[in-house]
Motif scaffolding. Structure first.
Motif, PDB file in Angstrom:
ATOM      1  N   GLY A 177     -30.076 -56.642 -69.226  1.00  0.00           N
ATOM      2  CA  GLY A 177     -31.339 -57.513 -69.489  1.00  0.00           C
ATOM      3  C   GLY A 177     -30.750 -58.234 -68.091  1.00  0.00           C
ATOM      4  O   GLY A 177     -31.848 -59.157 -67.444  1.00  0.00           O
ATOM      5  N   GLY A 178     -29.165 -58.418 -67.507  1.00  0.00           N
ATOM      6  CA  GLY A 178     -28.821 -59.316 -65.698  1.00  0.00           C
ATOM      7  C   GLY A 178     -28.424 -60.748 -67.142  1.00  0.00           C
ATOM      8  O   GLY A 178     -28.525 -61.253 -65.979  1.00  0.00           O
ATOM      9  N   LYS A 179     -29.016 -60.740 -68.048  1.00  0.00           N
ATOM     10  CA  LYS A 179     -29.184 -61.880 -68.656  1.00  0.00           C
ATOM     11  C   LYS A 179     -27.198 -62.614 -69.212  1.00  0.00           C
ATOM     12  O   LYS A 179     -26.492 -61.557 -69.225  1.00  0.00           O
ATOM     13  CB  LYS A 179     -29.201 -62.543 -70.063  1.00  0.00           C
ATOM     14  N   GLY A 180     -26.776 -63.169 -68.536  1.00  0.00           N
ATOM     15  CA  GLY A 180     -25.280 -63.465 -68.583  1.00  0.00           C
ATOM     16  C   GLY A 180     -24.736 -63.291 -68.136  1.00  0.00           C
ATOM     17  O   GLY A 180     -23.392 -62.621 -67.577  1.00  0.00           O
ATOM     18  N   MET A 181     -24.732 -62.605 -66.250  1.00  0.00           N
ATOM     19  CA  MET A 181     -24.059 -61.474 -65.450  1.00  0.00           C
ATOM     20  C   MET A 181     -24.079 -62.909 -64.095  1.00  0.00           C
ATOM     21  O   MET A 181     -25.802 -63.378 -63.778  1.00  0.00           O
ATOM     22  CB  MET A 181     -25.029 -60.826 -64.981  1.00  0.00           C
ATOM     23  N   ARG A 182     -23.367 -63.071 -63.304  1.00  0.00           N
ATOM     24  CA  ARG A 182     -23.080 -63.393 -61.781  1.00  0.00           C
ATOM     25  C   ARG A 182     -22.376 -63.135 -61.144  1.00  0.00           C
ATOM     26  O   ARG A 182     -21.151 -62.205 -61.727  1.00  0.00           O
ATOM     27  CB  ARG A 182     -22.784 -65.175 -62.142  1.00  0.00           C
ATOM     28  N   ALA A 183     -22.495 -62.625 -59.862  1.00  0.00           N
ATOM     29  CA  ALA A 183     -21.302 -62.246 -58.909  1.00  0.00           C
ATOM     30  C   ALA A 183     -20.962 -63.257 -58.227  1.00  0.00           C
ATOM     31  O   ALA A 183     -21.664 -64.207 -57.926  1.00  0.00           O
ATOM     32  CB  ALA A 183     -22.186 -61.533 -57.872  1.00  0.00           C
ATOM     33  N   VAL A 184     -19.571 -62.911 -58.257  1.00  0.00           N
ATOM     34  CA  VAL A 184     -18.525 -64.313 -57.580  1.00  0.00           C
ATOM     35  C   VAL A 184     -18.023 -64.057 -56.729  1.00  0.00           C
ATOM     36  O   VAL A 184     -17.172 -63.230 -56.238  1.00  0.00           O
ATOM     37  CB  VAL A 184     -17.559 -64.682 -58.639  1.00  0.00           C
ATOM     38  N   TYR A 185     -18.202 -64.816 -55.390  1.00  0.00           N
ATOM     39  CA  TYR A 185     -17.177 -64.089 -54.497  1.00  0.00           C
ATOM     40  C   TYR A 185     -16.393 -64.716 -53.396  1.00  0.00           C
ATOM     41  O   TYR A 185     -15.539 -64.673 -53.167  1.00  0.00           O
ATOM     42  CB  TYR A 185     -18.869 -64.417 -53.105  1.00  0.00           C
ATOM     43  N   SER A 186     -16.072 -66.092 -54.636  1.00  0.00           N
ATOM     44  CA  SER A 186     -14.699 -66.120 -54.014  1.00  0.00           C
ATOM     45  C   SER A 186     -14.825 -67.603 -55.725  1.00  0.00           C
ATOM     46  O   SER A 186     -15.021 -68.034 -56.174  1.00  0.00           O
ATOM     47  CB  SER A 186     -15.103 -67.691 -53.129  1.00  0.00           C
ATOM     48  N   ALA A 187     -12.969 -67.993 -55.234  1.00  0.00           N
ATOM     49  CA  ALA A 187     -12.378 -68.651 -56.765  1.00  0.00           C
ATOM     50  C   ALA A 187     -13.227 -70.394 -56.142  1.00  0.00           C
ATOM     51  O   ALA A 187     -13.546 -70.532 -57.578  1.00  0.00           O
ATOM     52  CB  ALA A 187     -10.704 -69.121 -56.094  1.00  0.00           C
ATOM     53  N   GLU A 188     -13.352 -71.115 -55.570  1.00  0.00           N
ATOM     54  CA  GLU A 188     -14.827 -71.689 -55.675  1.00  0.00           C
ATOM     55  C   GLU A 188     -15.422 -72.008 -56.034  1.00  0.00           C
ATOM     56  O   GLU A 188     -16.307 -72.784 -57.111  1.00  0.00           O
ATOM     57  CB  GLU A 188     -14.304 -72.365 -54.147  1.00  0.00           C
ATOM     58  N   GLU A 189     -16.304 -70.834 -56.374  1.00  0.00           N
ATOM     59  CA  GLU A 189     -17.440 -70.117 -57.225  1.00  0.00           C
ATOM     60  C   GLU A 189     -17.633 -70.261 -58.643  1.00  0.00           C
ATOM     61  O   GLU A 189     -18.248 -70.587 -59.333  1.00  0.00           O
ATOM     62  CB  GLU A 189     -18.474 -69.455 -56.524  1.00  0.00           C
ATOM     63  N   PHE A 190     -16.373 -69.651 -58.660  1.00  0.00           N
ATOM     64  CA  PHE A 190     -16.113 -69.447 -60.458  1.00  0.00           C
ATOM     65  C   PHE A 190     -16.228 -70.504 -61.681  1.00  0.00           C
ATOM     66  O   PHE A 190     -16.841 -69.723 -62.305  1.00  0.00           O
ATOM     67  CB  PHE A 190     -14.445 -68.700 -60.229  1.00  0.00           C
ATOM     68  N   ASP A 191     -16.298 -71.592 -61.321  1.00  0.00           N
ATOM     69  CA  ASP A 191     -15.779 -72.079 -62.835  1.00  0.00           C
ATOM     70  C   ASP A 191     -17.348 -72.485 -63.136  1.00  0.00           C
ATOM     71  O   ASP A 191     -17.729 -72.052 -64.221  1.00  0.00           O
ATOM     72  CB  ASP A 191     -15.224 -73.255 -61.862  1.00  0.00           C
ATOM     73  N   ALA A 192     -18.053 -72.619 -61.889  1.00  0.00           N
ATOM     74  CA  ALA A 192     -19.144 -73.077 -62.287  1.00  0.00           C
ATOM     75  C   ALA A 192     -20.074 -71.299 -62.402  1.00  0.00           C
ATOM     76  O   ALA A 192     -21.007 -72.057 -63.916  1.00  0.00           O
ATOM     77  CB  ALA A 192     -20.420 -73.885 -61.225  1.00  0.00           C
ATOM     78  N   ALA A 193     -20.208 -70.842 -61.799  1.00  0.00           N
ATOM     79  CA  ALA A 193     -20.438 -69.133 -62.775  1.00  0.00           C
ATOM     80  C   ALA A 193     -20.752 -68.778 -63.311  1.00  0.00           C
ATOM     81  O   ALA A 193     -21.364 -68.615 -64.692  1.00  0.00           O
ATOM     82  CB  ALA A 193     -19.939 -68.133 -61.890  1.00  0.00           C
ATOM     83  N   LEU A 194     -19.176 -69.201 -64.472  1.00  0.00           N
ATOM     84  CA  LEU A 194     -18.778 -68.679 -65.580  1.00  0.00           C
ATOM     85  C   LEU A 194     -19.727 -69.878 -66.852  1.00  0.00           C
ATOM     86  O   LEU A 194     -19.799 -69.203 -67.360  1.00  0.00           O
ATOM     87  CB  LEU A 194     -17.282 -68.647 -65.843  1.00  0.00           C
ATOM     88  N   ALA A 195     -19.358 -70.775 -66.246  1.00  0.00           N
ATOM     89  CA  ALA A 195     -20.331 -71.780 -66.710  1.00  0.00           C
ATOM     90  C   ALA A 195     -21.453 -71.516 -67.226  1.00  0.00           C
ATOM     91  O   ALA A 195     -21.872 -71.505 -68.564  1.00  0.00           O
ATOM     92  CB  ALA A 195     -19.705 -73.379 -66.272  1.00  0.00           C
ATOM     93  N   SER A 196     -22.288 -71.858 -66.221  1.00  0.00           N
ATOM     94  CA  SER A 196     -23.712 -70.550 -66.432  1.00  0.00           C
ATOM     95  C   SER A 196     -23.750 -69.361 -67.850  1.00  0.00           C
ATOM     96  O   SER A 196     -24.827 -69.011 -68.260  1.00  0.00           O
ATOM     97  CB  SER A 196     -24.478 -70.528 -65.005  1.00  0.00           C
ATOM     98  N   CYS A 197     -23.269 -68.426 -66.548  1.00  0.00           N
ATOM     99  CA  CYS A 197     -22.757 -67.202 -67.542  1.00  0.00           C
ATOM    100  C   CYS A 197     -22.822 -67.300 -69.066  1.00  0.00           C
ATOM    101  O   CYS A 197     -23.796 -66.719 -70.602  1.00  0.00           O
ATOM    102  CB  CYS A 197     -21.659 -66.316 -67.279  1.00  0.00           C
ATOM    103  N   LYS A 198     -21.548 -68.153 -69.307  1.00  0.00           N
ATOM    104  CA  LYS A 198     -21.608 -68.644 -71.078  1.00  0.00           C
ATOM    105  C   LYS A 198     -22.428 -69.176 -71.180  1.00  0.00           C
ATOM    106  O   LYS A 198     -23.416 -68.674 -72.864  1.00  0.00           O
ATOM    107  CB  LYS A 198     -19.959 -69.911 -70.917  1.00  0.00           C
ATOM    108  N   ARG A 199     -23.479 -70.578 -71.093  1.00  0.00           N
ATOM    109  CA  ARG A 199     -24.359 -70.498 -71.253  1.00  0.00           C
ATOM    110  C   ARG A 199     -25.404 -69.898 -71.423  1.00  0.00           C
ATOM    111  O   ARG A 199     -25.742 -69.870 -72.831  1.00  0.00           O
ATOM    112  CB  ARG A 199     -25.301 -71.603 -70.624  1.00  0.00           C
ATOM    113  N   GLU A 200     -25.810 -69.030 -70.235  1.00  0.00           N
ATOM    114  CA  GLU A 200     -27.216 -68.234 -70.674  1.00  0.00           C
ATOM    115  C   GLU A 200     -26.584 -66.951 -71.867  1.00  0.00           C
ATOM    116  O   GLU A 200     -27.598 -66.698 -72.862  1.00  0.00           O
ATOM    117  CB  GLU A 200     -27.114 -67.503 -69.774  1.00  0.00           C
TER     118      GLU A 200
END
Length: 668
Positions: free
Chosen positions: A164-187
């Motif tokens: 259902g799209g929960k815990g999913m993020r598109a990441v376009y650069s290494a700089e964005e990865f850490d924050a996106a990973l943390a958000s995905c794991k929380r969700e």
């Protein structure tokens, strides 16, 4: 066949299962939370059992209470619907251990396909094409980041146990990865109790095409053709259609056979969906398998003429599949629009509230037909913050895709919802975009067409204002008697009378003047422009307006719904929500407070991203809330310094509650 089944779900799917079961002579038992005591699915079933509080974790996810309800009522089987426990192998096993039939696949199949990493391994063994990625058990963040760099950006982070799209993020650069990973794991941990993720190459301009499969306990398995679900926001589907535009018979057979191979690899039984990501050139890759009935299953029913819920019940009762692959046929084209309580202009922020008005197209069917509605709520019902934001599904069928598109536009035009924000107008614009109309489809369609989808003007001010005036005049006319002294139309023996209306639209104030000539003619002045005005009202809600001057007159049909000071206006060209301001009643009121950081909807506070004393800049994320199973970020409206946090992480907060105080830097 079963004599009685329990439906372990709510909303439109529970209503749908109850309707099919009744037609088959099977009795049904509803379970409900305290928030759903008066819900439609409770009324649709023969019996109902209260199982807990409003939050899903206190009711619809309490599977032991559901099993107890099944035993107490004498149910022989449990239908899980979709969402909640529908893909929970422990619940499926618990049903079997309790002597109940789980109307779905075996627990082992749910387990195999439920974890995306494990399912990828199985699909690779079965020869089903896969997207390059990392599906390993090692979840060290540093390793995951290295794998993302190896695969190459952009990548997609996906919750392994998700959907259902929960815990999913598109990441376009290494700089964005850490924050996106943390958000995905929380969700992921909040939604599924498991924060494991996988990393995949993010396919450019992908289409999301899924295949409906069905297996029985006798080893037979078929595919019931495909659905295109490419139109998405936040990785959740908005419009779905069947068949997929541009699909050749050879490609359809290839994808169908791959889906059947995937289902057979796990000994699948019942209804399921194998989802593929497809390149524009037709190449496709296995994405995941949903081991349940899908929200969009009605479009498959529309083109095949089958009842998939009936198939579910028959297969679960041990019967063979009703049809074999060579006997399956499809006809025409079907499109489904998901009507949700949300504000597309505010990033699809979920909305809650009462459905003061819920009017559907005149010729809608609640079972099957050219225009079908699947809904678990109706006029007067509440959309609460405890469950997802979907209000209803509108499904249309036509001999051709063009006919289906025309029917969808007409059906959305005639869908009138008042009391909370919905995406109905957005859906209508979306279906009318060049990309969708010409079947130029991919999952970025909404982003690509954003100029046509967002910030669009609503109903013209002159039409909206005239409609409000028409409603007021019709309302006043209902109180008039037969004698001339009770008339409230401002009649004069000579000259003209002028009446003022103070209206607010989209935050702007407008003065509207209605002039009545002693001979009966009327004129309307809106935004300084005068025009002839005539109307014919059929009750309070339906009006025919004549506006303009000379030869430039136009006739417009409108419907109006008034609740308090607010008047909702609907016409072919769009809709508007106006406030008819009582100037005297509001005299002395001050302006609204500005600059406060408030909750945009009821929900749970997940995280603060700044602490007291921190200097922040405009647009910087400050807090994260969770509502309707999705995360929402609240950002700083201006530069400043965080002065105080007013809640603790984990608190439930109400709509409009101030979350933190932000001071100008000079005052800190």
């Amino acid at each position: 066949m079963f004599k009685k089944i329990l439906i372990a779900n709510r909303g439109e799917i529970a209503c749908r299962v109850a309707a099919t079961a009744r037609r088959m002579g099977v009795k049904t038992v509803a379970v409900y939370s305290e928030a759903d005591a008066a819900a439609r699915h409770v009324q649709a079933c023969d019996e109902a059992v209260l199982i807990g509080g409003p939050a899903p974790k206190d009711s619809y996810l309490q599977w032991q209470r559901i099993l107890d309800a099944a035993k107490a009522t004498g149910a022989q089987a449990v239908h899980p619907g979709y969402g909640f426990l529908s893909e929970n192998e422990e619940f499926a096993q618990a049903c079997a251990d309790a002597g109940l039939v789980f109307i779905g696949p075996p627990p082992a199949a749910i387990q195999a396909m439920g974890l995306k990493a494990e399912s990828k391994r199985l699909m690779e063994q079965a020869g089903v094409p896969l997207v390059p990625g990392y599906h390993g058990a090692d979840q060290d963040p540093a390793l995951l980041k290295r794998e993302a760099q190896r695969i190459g950006f952009p990548v997609l982070i996906k919750a392994s146990a998700g959907g259902g799209g929960k815990g999913m993020r598109a990441v376009y650069s290494a700089e964005e990865f850490d924050a996106a990973l943390a958000s995905c794991k929380r969700e992921a941990i909040n939604s599924f109790g498991d924060d494991a993720v996988l990393i995949e190459r993010y396919v450019q301009r992908p289409r999301h095409i899924e295949i409906q499969v069905f297996g029985d306990a006798h080893g037979a398995c078929v595919y019931l053709f495909e659905r295109d679900c490419s139109v998405q926001r936040r990785h959740q589907k908005v419009l779905e259609e069947a068949p997929a535009p541009g699909m050749t018979e050879a490609r359809r057979r290839e994808m169908g056979e791959a889906a059947v191979a995937a289902a057979k690899a796990v000994g699948y039984q019942g209804a399921g969906t194998v989802e593929f990501i497809a390149e524009q050139d037709g190449r496709f890759y296995f994405m995941e398998m949903n081991t349940r009935l899908q929200v969009e299953h009605p479009v498959t029913e529309a083109i095949t003429g089958l009842d998939l819920v009936e198939w579910q019940l028959r297969v679960a009762a041990g019967e063979p599949l009703p049809l074999r692959q060579h006997e399956l046929r499809m006809q025409g084209h079907a499109i489904e629009a998901r009507i949700c309580a949300e504000n597309p202009e505010a990033g699809f922020l979920p909305a809650t509230g009462r459905l003061d008005v819920a009017r559907w197209p005149a010729h809608v069917s609640f079972t099957r037909g050219d225009v079908r509605l699947d809904a678990g709520v109706g006029e007067g019902d509440e959309i609460s913050p405890y469950y997802d934001s979907m209000v209803a599904k509108l499904i249309v069928w036509g001999e051709t895709r063009e006919q289906a598109l025309a029917r969808l536009d007409a059906a959305l035009r005639d869908t009138h919802i008042v009391g909370l924000q919905t995406n109905v107008a957005f859906l209508r614009r979306c279906a009318a975009t060049r990309s969708f109309a010409q079947a130029d489809l991919d999952t970025a369609l909404i982003e690509r067409e954003k100029a046509a989808l967002f910030g669009q003007p609503g109903l013209p001010l002159a039409v909206a204002a005239a409609a409000v005036v028409a409603h007021t005049l019709a309302e006043e006319a209902t109180g008039e008697g037969a004698d001339p002294w009770s008339r409230r139309d401002g009649w004069r023996m000579f000259g003209a009378s002028t009446r003022r209306f103070d209206l607010a639209l989209d935050g702007a104030h407008h003065e509207v003047l209605l002039a009545r000539h002693h001979q009966g003619g009327m004129a309307l002045t809106v935004a300084g422009e005068a025009m002839l005005f005539a109307l014919k009202s059929d009750g309070l809600e339906s009006h025919e307006l004549l506006l303009g001057s000379g030869l430039a007159q136009s006739r417009v049909r409108v419907r109006t719904y008034k609740r308090g000071e607010q008047v909702a206006v609907f016409a072919d060209a769009g809709s508007a929500l106006l406030t008819e301001v009582d100037v005297i009643a509001h005299a002395g009121e001050g302006g609204a407070e500005g600059g406060r950081l408030t909750a945009p909807m009821p929900g749970k506070l997940v995280a603060f991203l700044a602490q007291p004393g921190d200097a922040v800049s405009q647009g910087q994320p400050l807090a994260v809330m969770e509502a309707m199973k999705m995360e929402h970020t609240i950002s700083a409206p201006r530069d400043g310094v965080v002065a105080e946090l007013l809640f603790a992480v984990g608190d439930q907060v109400g709509d409009g509650a101030e979350l933190l105080k932000l001071q100008p830097a000079a005052q800190a």
